[in-house]
Write a protein that holds these residues in place. Sequence first.
Motif, PDB file in Angstrom:
ATOM      1  N   SER A  49       0.842  -1.196   0.000  1.00 55.98           N
ATOM      2  CA  SER A  49       0.000   0.000   0.000  1.00 55.98           C
ATOM      3  C   SER A  49       0.879   1.249   0.000  1.00 55.98           C
ATOM      4  O   SER A  49       1.904   1.298   0.678  1.00 55.98           O
ATOM      5  N   ASN A  50       0.446   2.254  -0.751  1.00 57.14           N
ATOM      6  CA  ASN A  50       1.174   3.525  -0.828  1.00 57.14           C
ATOM      7  C   ASN A  50       0.613   4.473   0.216  1.00 57.14           C
ATOM      8  O   ASN A  50      -0.485   5.016   0.059  1.00 57.14           O
ATOM      9  N   GLY A  51       1.387   4.706   1.296  1.00 57.81           N
ATOM     10  CA  GLY A  51       0.952   5.616   2.353  1.00 57.81           C
ATOM     11  C   GLY A  51       1.250   7.070   2.054  1.00 57.81           C
ATOM     12  O   GLY A  51       0.949   7.946   2.862  1.00 57.81           O
ATOM     13  N   GLY A  62      11.316  11.484  -8.722  1.00 60.61           N
ATOM     14  CA  GLY A  62      10.281  10.479  -8.517  1.00 60.61           C
ATOM     15  C   GLY A  62       9.184  10.943  -7.588  1.00 60.61           C
ATOM     16  O   GLY A  62       8.125  10.313  -7.514  1.00 60.61           O
ATOM     17  N   GLY A  63       9.440  12.047  -6.847  1.00 63.09           N
ATOM     18  CA  GLY A  63       8.408  12.622  -5.991  1.00 63.09           C
ATOM     19  C   GLY A  63       8.049  11.757  -4.803  1.00 63.09           C
ATOM     20  O   GLY A  63       8.754  10.799  -4.461  1.00 63.09           O
ATOM     21  N   PRO A  64       6.921  12.062  -4.142  1.00 64.64           N
ATOM     22  CA  PRO A  64       6.537  11.338  -2.927  1.00 64.64           C
ATOM     23  C   PRO A  64       6.160   9.874  -3.163  1.00 64.64           C
ATOM     24  O   PRO A  64       6.088   9.100  -2.215  1.00 64.64           O
ATOM     25  N   ASP A  65       5.918   9.471  -4.434  1.00 64.65           N
ATOM     26  CA  ASP A  65       5.562   8.076  -4.721  1.00 64.65           C
ATOM     27  C   ASP A  65       6.781   7.207  -5.021  1.00 64.65           C
ATOM     28  O   ASP A  65       6.645   6.018  -5.283  1.00 64.65           O
ATOM     29  N   ARG A  66       7.957   7.815  -4.974  1.00 64.72           N
ATOM     30  CA  ARG A  66       9.159   7.047  -5.297  1.00 64.72           C
ATOM     31  C   ARG A  66       9.371   5.907  -4.313  1.00 64.72           C
ATOM     32  O   ARG A  66       9.773   4.795  -4.710  1.00 64.72           O
ATOM     33  N   ALA A  67       9.098   6.149  -3.031  1.00 66.39           N
ATOM     34  CA  ALA A  67       9.289   5.105  -2.026  1.00 66.39           C
ATOM     35  C   ALA A  67       8.411   3.892  -2.328  1.00 66.39           C
ATOM     36  O   ALA A  67       8.861   2.739  -2.236  1.00 66.39           O
ATOM     37  N   SER A  69       7.161   2.965  -5.279  1.00 67.74           N
ATOM     38  CA  SER A  69       7.622   2.284  -6.501  1.00 67.74           C
ATOM     39  C   SER A  69       8.839   1.414  -6.228  1.00 67.74           C
ATOM     40  O   SER A  69       8.930   0.272  -6.700  1.00 67.74           O
ATOM     41  N   GLN A  70       9.780   1.953  -5.445  1.00 69.19           N
ATOM     42  CA  GLN A  70      11.024   1.220  -5.221  1.00 69.19           C
ATOM     43  C   GLN A  70      10.847   0.072  -4.231  1.00 69.19           C
ATOM     44  O   GLN A  70      11.467  -0.992  -4.388  1.00 69.19           O
ATOM     45  N   TYR A  72       8.157  -1.637  -3.818  1.00 71.62           N
ATOM     46  CA  TYR A  72       7.414  -2.661  -4.554  1.00 71.62           C
ATOM     47  C   TYR A  72       8.373  -3.484  -5.412  1.00 71.62           C
ATOM     48  O   TYR A  72       8.338  -4.729  -5.399  1.00 71.62           O
ATOM     49  N   ALA A  73       9.250  -2.792  -6.126  1.00 71.34           N
ATOM     50  CA  ALA A  73      10.212  -3.493  -6.980  1.00 71.34           C
ATOM     51  C   ALA A  73      11.190  -4.322  -6.155  1.00 71.34           C
ATOM     52  O   ALA A  73      11.548  -5.448  -6.534  1.00 71.34           O
ATOM     53  N   ALA A  74      11.624  -3.796  -5.011  1.00 75.05           N
ATOM     54  CA  ALA A  74      12.573  -4.522  -4.165  1.00 75.05           C
ATOM     55  C   ALA A  74      11.947  -5.782  -3.582  1.00 75.05           C
ATOM     56  O   ALA A  74      12.607  -6.830  -3.486  1.00 75.05           O
ATOM     57  N   LEU A  75      10.687  -5.714  -3.189  1.00 76.37           N
ATOM     58  CA  LEU A  75      10.006  -6.891  -2.656  1.00 76.37           C
ATOM     59  C   LEU A  75       9.790  -7.936  -3.747  1.00 76.37           C
ATOM     60  O   LEU A  75       9.865  -9.147  -3.483  1.00 76.37           O
ATOM     61  N   GLN A  76       9.524  -7.477  -4.964  1.00 76.44           N
ATOM     62  CA  GLN A  76       9.401  -8.417  -6.079  1.00 76.44           C
ATOM     63  C   GLN A  76      10.728  -9.135  -6.327  1.00 76.44           C
ATOM     64  O   GLN A  76      10.761 -10.351  -6.546  1.00 76.44           O
ATOM     65  N   GLN A  77      11.802  -8.381  -6.277  1.00 81.40           N
ATOM     66  CA  GLN A  77      13.127  -8.965  -6.521  1.00 81.40           C
ATOM     67  C   GLN A  77      13.520  -9.943  -5.414  1.00 81.40           C
ATOM     68  O   GLN A  77      14.173 -10.959  -5.674  1.00 81.40           O
ATOM     69  N   TRP A  78      13.121  -9.643  -4.179  1.00 78.73           N
ATOM     70  CA  TRP A  78      13.418 -10.541  -3.063  1.00 78.73           C
ATOM     71  C   TRP A  78      12.736 -11.891  -3.270  1.00 78.73           C
ATOM     72  O   TRP A  78      13.308 -12.949  -2.967  1.00 78.73           O
ATOM     73  N   ASN A  79      11.506 -11.873  -3.727  1.00 74.49           N
ATOM     74  CA  ASN A  79      10.755 -13.088  -4.082  1.00 74.49           C
ATOM     75  C   ASN A  79      10.443 -13.973  -2.878  1.00 74.49           C
ATOM     76  O   ASN A  79      10.276 -15.182  -3.009  1.00 74.49           O
ATOM     77  N   ARG A  80      10.386 -13.342  -1.697  1.00 68.69           N
ATOM     78  CA  ARG A  80       9.998 -14.096  -0.496  1.00 68.69           C
ATOM     79  C   ARG A  80       8.481 -14.222  -0.409  1.00 68.69           C
ATOM     80  O   ARG A  80       7.940 -15.252   0.003  1.00 68.69           O
TER      81      ARG A  80
END
Length: 224
Positions: A49-51, A62-67, A69-70, A72-80
């Motif tokens: 969720s984007n708080g 990237g503005g306030p939504d950069r956190a 976006s990143q 989300y991508a990091a959790l996808q890459q972790w693949n846990r």
Amino acid sequence: MLVSLRKLLCFTLALFLASTPLLRAQQTSTFAPPPIPPQIISAHTIFVSNGGGSNLFNAFSGGPDRAYSQIYAALQQWNRYQLVDSPSQADLLFEIHAIAPAISTGSDGAIVYNPQLILRILDPKTNALLWTTTANVKAFDESVAVLVDRVRQLTGEQLNPSEVKAVRSNSQMPRSEKILIGVGIAAAVGVTVFGIYKVTHRTTPSLPTTPPCPDPPFCPVSSL
């Protein structure tokens, strides 16, 4: 009085020097650490969720939504965990939020901020807050990596030495906060010393004295 003043100054200095090891001693207490919520370890699916973020985060590319976006991508890459599109499909909710609290005022009068990324983990069934972890934004990409590494630690994964070092470094107090605390302690000591000085050097006003009479038989009688 001078002895008492010296004792007070020595006590204040000793208290200041002892504060850091005392805090470390509390952190290394012999009490067992509280358990990690089992949902975090057993979960398979999460909804991210984007708080949102404060206006200060518009200064970052990237503005306030950069956190969002990143992370989300990091959790996808972790693949846990499997990332799902709806909270109803998730075992956990990950809410990422960006804040920038003011911590001090610079010498030029400008306000000094401490940007932070906050990751909250919630139970979607009860909306109960299970865990919160924070990263200081010293460098944006590294801060996102620190958040994910801290969640990895929660699930029992072992970090490599460089990851452990990055997590510890991010947890350290910003230099501006250390300066602010030091200035506050110095000001408190200064006020205490000044107060003691005023008390110990207080003078009692003397009563007016009658000037000597040049002609004793005809001196006027004092009205006092």
